[in-house]
Design a protein around this motif. Structure first.
Motif, PDB file in Angstrom:
ATOM      1  N   LEU A  79      35.879 182.305 -31.633  1.00 16.07           N
ATOM      2  CA  LEU A  79      36.146 181.016 -32.545  1.00 16.07           C
ATOM      3  C   LEU A  79      36.921 180.134 -31.908  1.00 16.07           C
ATOM      4  N   GLY A  80      37.781 180.306 -30.814  1.00 17.24           N
ATOM      5  CA  GLY A  80      38.656 179.358 -30.254  1.00 17.24           C
ATOM      6  C   GLY A  80      37.627 178.454 -29.119  1.00 17.24           C
ATOM      7  N   GLY A  81      36.562 179.251 -29.001  1.00 11.15           N
ATOM      8  CA  GLY A  81      35.639 178.651 -28.060  1.00 11.15           C
ATOM      9  C   GLY A  81      34.485 177.963 -28.725  1.00 11.15           C
ATOM     10  N   PHE A  82      34.255 178.316 -29.962  1.00 14.83           N
ATOM     11  CA  PHE A  82      33.299 177.816 -30.885  1.00 14.83           C
ATOM     12  C   PHE A  82      33.468 176.594 -31.545  1.00 14.83           C
ATOM     13  N   THR A  83      34.807 176.551 -31.809  1.00 17.05           N
ATOM     14  CA  THR A  83      35.459 175.486 -32.799  1.00 17.05           C
ATOM     15  C   THR A  83      36.065 174.292 -31.852  1.00 17.05           C
ATOM     16  N   THR A  84      36.186 173.175 -32.308  1.00 18.86           N
ATOM     17  CA  THR A  84      36.489 172.044 -31.172  1.00 18.86           C
ATOM     18  C   THR A  84      37.299 170.965 -32.067  1.00 18.86           C
ATOM     19  N   PHE A  85      38.487 170.904 -31.883  1.00 17.96           N
ATOM     20  CA  PHE A  85      39.340 169.579 -32.576  1.00 17.96           C
ATOM     21  C   PHE A  85      39.338 168.553 -31.702  1.00 17.96           C
ATOM     22  N   SER A  86      39.042 168.561 -30.254  1.00 17.63           N
ATOM     23  CA  SER A  86      39.015 167.417 -29.638  1.00 17.63           C
ATOM     24  C   SER A  86      37.750 166.613 -29.717  1.00 17.63           C
ATOM     25  N   THR A  87      36.567 167.288 -29.870  1.00 14.38           N
ATOM     26  CA  THR A  87      35.387 166.579 -30.159  1.00 14.38           C
ATOM     27  C   THR A  87      35.420 165.779 -31.479  1.00 14.38           C
ATOM     28  N   TYR A  88      35.959 166.667 -32.527  1.00 10.02           N
ATOM     29  CA  TYR A  88      35.866 166.177 -33.778  1.00 10.02           C
ATOM     30  C   TYR A  88      36.789 164.789 -33.589  1.00 10.02           C
ATOM     31  N   VAL A  89      37.655 164.782 -33.038  1.00 10.72           N
ATOM     32  CA  VAL A  89      38.603 163.569 -32.863  1.00 10.72           C
ATOM     33  C   VAL A  89      37.669 162.173 -32.115  1.00 10.72           C
ATOM     34  N   LEU A  90      37.182 162.832 -30.999  1.00 14.55           N
ATOM     35  CA  LEU A  90      36.291 162.084 -29.955  1.00 14.55           C
ATOM     36  C   LEU A  90      35.343 161.474 -30.782  1.00 14.55           C
ATOM     37  N   ASP A  91      34.574 162.447 -31.631  1.00 10.58           N
ATOM     38  CA  ASP A  91      33.331 161.743 -32.501  1.00 10.58           C
ATOM     39  C   ASP A  91      33.796 160.721 -33.248  1.00 10.58           C
ATOM     40  N   ALA A  92      34.880 160.949 -34.182  1.00 13.02           N
ATOM     41  CA  ALA A  92      35.467 159.895 -34.971  1.00 13.02           C
ATOM     42  C   ALA A  92      35.905 158.492 -34.375  1.00 13.02           C
ATOM     43  N   ILE A  93      36.340 158.700 -33.038  1.00 16.38           N
ATOM     44  CA  ILE A  93      36.799 157.569 -32.341  1.00 16.38           C
ATOM     45  C   ILE A  93      35.499 157.024 -31.905  1.00 16.38           C
ATOM     46  N   GLU A  94      34.355 157.549 -31.725  1.00 15.10           N
ATOM     47  CA  GLU A  94      33.287 156.982 -30.913  1.00 15.10           C
ATOM     48  C   GLU A  94      32.379 156.168 -32.379  1.00 15.10           C
ATOM     49  N   SER A  95      32.687 156.698 -33.482  1.00 11.75           N
ATOM     50  CA  SER A  95      32.150 155.922 -34.637  1.00 11.75           C
ATOM     51  C   SER A  95      32.764 154.789 -34.815  1.00 11.75           C
ATOM     52  N   VAL A  96      34.087 154.553 -34.580  1.00 12.42           N
ATOM     53  CA  VAL A  96      34.894 153.293 -34.756  1.00 12.42           C
ATOM     54  C   VAL A  96      34.475 152.502 -33.540  1.00 12.42           C
ATOM     55  N   ARG A  97      34.375 152.851 -32.602  1.00 17.38           N
ATOM     56  CA  ARG A  97      33.969 152.173 -31.451  1.00 17.38           C
ATOM     57  C   ARG A  97      32.616 151.583 -31.362  1.00 17.38           C
ATOM     58  N   HIS A  98      31.678 152.273 -32.018  1.00 20.07           N
ATOM     59  CA  HIS A  98      30.398 151.912 -32.364  1.00 20.07           C
ATOM     60  C   HIS A  98      30.312 150.954 -33.528  1.00 20.07           C
ATOM     61  N   GLY A  99      31.255 150.377 -34.278  1.00 18.56           N
ATOM     62  CA  GLY A  99      31.313 149.595 -35.347  1.00 18.56           C
ATOM     63  C   GLY A  99      31.096 150.503 -36.670  1.00 18.56           C
ATOM     64  N   ARG A 100      31.263 151.604 -36.689  1.00 16.84           N
ATOM     65  CA  ARG A 100      31.028 152.253 -37.949  1.00 16.84           C
ATOM     66  C   ARG A 100      32.246 153.016 -38.420  1.00 16.84           C
ATOM     67  N   PRO A 101      33.450 152.082 -38.916  1.00 15.24           N
ATOM     68  CA  PRO A 101      34.409 152.680 -39.443  1.00 15.24           C
ATOM     69  C   PRO A 101      34.325 153.732 -40.795  1.00 15.24           C
ATOM     70  N   GLY A 102      33.376 153.008 -41.496  1.00 21.17           N
ATOM     71  CA  GLY A 102      33.087 154.223 -42.541  1.00 21.17           C
ATOM     72  C   GLY A 102      32.543 155.509 -42.331  1.00 21.17           C
ATOM     73  N   ILE A 103      31.918 155.437 -41.418  1.00 22.46           N
ATOM     74  CA  ILE A 103      31.438 156.853 -41.086  1.00 22.46           C
ATOM     75  C   ILE A 103      32.372 157.850 -40.197  1.00 22.46           C
ATOM     76  N   ALA A 104      33.333 157.011 -39.452  1.00 22.83           N
ATOM     77  CA  ALA A 104      34.548 157.522 -38.976  1.00 22.83           C
ATOM     78  C   ALA A 104      35.385 158.360 -39.866  1.00 22.83           C
ATOM     79  N   LEU A 105      35.637 157.448 -40.759  1.00 25.45           N
ATOM     80  CA  LEU A 105      36.526 157.872 -42.180  1.00 25.45           C
ATOM     81  C   LEU A 105      36.040 159.056 -42.736  1.00 25.45           C
TER      82      LEU A 105
END
Length: 147
Positions: A79-105
């Motif tokens: 489960l430690g290898g399966f789940t990912t907090f870092s990718t979750y955060v990166l995905d949210a930041i990428e949404s903001v970076r691509h002009g989609r803050p609503g998606i990020a939130l």
């Protein structure tokens, strides 16, 4: 921890981690998302992992004799290898970076709410199943600390 026990615990964690990481990668390939889009695969792995960790912790803390490598293999490794907090955060930041803050939130808040709910559901469903099947052994004292 004795040296002989340490090696088998580390091996269990490594084997579980390899399998969990491969499963997460496979789901990411199967359910890709566009840059800055809603990361469905990351949400699914984190919510599924939370459901499973809730179930696992009931089995570990409320059954008579779980195998001593169950938690290292499944909880820490798989489960430690399966789940990912870092990718979750990166995905949210990428949404903001691509002009989609609503998606990020929506993604960030939805992930937390769904993951917490999944842990609770995993705990409650597993407790109910153990009671129903009569497989609940003598309840062991709860362990302090995380996985």
């Amino acid at each position: 921890m004795a040296a002989t026990h340490r090696a088998d615990v580390l091996l269990a964690i490594a084997a579980g981690g390899a399998l969990g990481s491969l499963a997460r990668y496979g789901l990411g390939v199967a359910l890709p998302h566009p840059p800055g889009g809603f990361a469905v695969s990351t949400l699914l792995v984190n919510v599924a992992g939370c459901l499973l960790i809730g179930m696992l912790m009931v089995v570990i803390t409320q059954t008579a004799q779980p195998h001593r490598l169950l938690r290292p293999f499944v909880g820490v490794g798989l489960l430690g290898g399966f789940t990912t907090f870092s990718t979750y955060v990166l995905d949210a930041i990428e949404s903001v970076r691509h002009g989609r803050p609503g998606i990020a939130l929506l993604y960030a808040a939805g992930s937390v709410v769904c993951s917490l709910t999944a842990v609770a559901v995993g705990v409650l469903v597993t407790r109910r199943l153990l009671r129903r099947t009569g497989r609940r052994g003598s309840v062991r004292p709860k362990q302090a600390g995380g996985v």
